[in-house]
Scaffold this motif. Structure first.
Motif, PDB file in Angstrom:
ATOM      1  N   TYR A  86       3.293   7.487 -10.649  1.00  0.00           N
ATOM      2  CA  TYR A  86       3.851   6.465  -9.772  1.00  0.00           C
ATOM      3  C   TYR A  86       2.929   5.259  -9.716  1.00  0.00           C
ATOM      4  O   TYR A  86       1.732   5.396  -9.488  1.00  0.00           O
ATOM      5  N   GLU A  87       3.473   4.096  -9.940  1.00  0.00           N
ATOM      6  CA  GLU A  87       2.702   2.857  -9.865  1.00  0.00           C
ATOM      7  C   GLU A  87       2.929   2.216  -8.500  1.00  0.00           C
ATOM      8  O   GLU A  87       4.066   2.015  -8.082  1.00  0.00           O
ATOM      9  N   ASN A 106       3.034  -0.812  -5.855  1.00  0.00           N
ATOM     10  CA  ASN A 106       3.211  -2.254  -5.936  1.00  0.00           C
ATOM     11  C   ASN A 106       2.022  -2.934  -5.241  1.00  0.00           C
ATOM     12  O   ASN A 106       1.188  -2.269  -4.620  1.00  0.00           O
ATOM     13  N   GLU A 107       1.921  -4.236  -5.366  1.00  0.00           N
ATOM     14  CA  GLU A 107       0.748  -4.962  -4.857  1.00  0.00           C
ATOM     15  C   GLU A 107       0.582  -4.800  -3.344  1.00  0.00           C
ATOM     16  O   GLU A 107      -0.538  -4.668  -2.851  1.00  0.00           O
ATOM     17  N   GLN A 108       1.680  -4.795  -2.614  1.00  0.00           N
ATOM     18  CA  GLN A 108       1.595  -4.641  -1.156  1.00  0.00           C
ATOM     19  C   GLN A 108       1.064  -3.249  -0.788  1.00  0.00           C
ATOM     20  O   GLN A 108       0.220  -3.115   0.094  1.00  0.00           O
ATOM     21  N   GLU A 109       1.568  -2.217  -1.479  1.00  0.00           N
ATOM     22  CA  GLU A 109       1.090  -0.857  -1.228  1.00  0.00           C
ATOM     23  C   GLU A 109      -0.397  -0.733  -1.558  1.00  0.00           C
ATOM     24  O   GLU A 109      -1.163  -0.139  -0.800  1.00  0.00           O
ATOM     25  N   LYS A 110      -0.797  -1.308  -2.709  1.00  0.00           N
ATOM     26  CA  LYS A 110      -2.204  -1.268  -3.118  1.00  0.00           C
ATOM     27  C   LYS A 110      -3.093  -1.931  -2.079  1.00  0.00           C
ATOM     28  O   LYS A 110      -4.142  -1.409  -1.709  1.00  0.00           O
TER      29      LYS A 110
END
Length: 79
Positions: free
Chosen positions: A2-3, A5-9
């Motif tokens: 699972y990658e 997204n920028e907000q999650e990161k």
């Protein structure tokens, strides 16, 4: 795998930074928290994913067993 997204990161990196600040009185920057996230995602990601699949399989098997029992409960006596 699972990658994120920028907000999650960003959110997870902020949580990592807060953890190290509160637990170890250590200030980590973007690179440090990103490296920690990448490390644990690489080490744990596949294991967590596979465990989730195993849990889903157990749930499905239990559901399927119940469905079979319910199916046969619908049968009517034939004279």
């Amino acid at each position: 795998m699972y990658e994120l997204n920028e907000q999650e990161k960003k959110q997870i990196c902020d949580e990592i930074a807060q953890f190290f600040r509160e637990e170890y009185d250590l200030e980590l920057g973007i690179i440090g928290t990103g490296n920690i996230l990448d490390f644990f995602q690489g080490v744990l990601g596949c294991r967590v994913y596979n465990k989730a699949l195993d849990d889903a399989k157990k749930f499905y098997e239990k559901y399927a067993d119940n469905m079979e029992t319910d199916y046969y409960a619908l049968y009517r006596d034939v004279r």
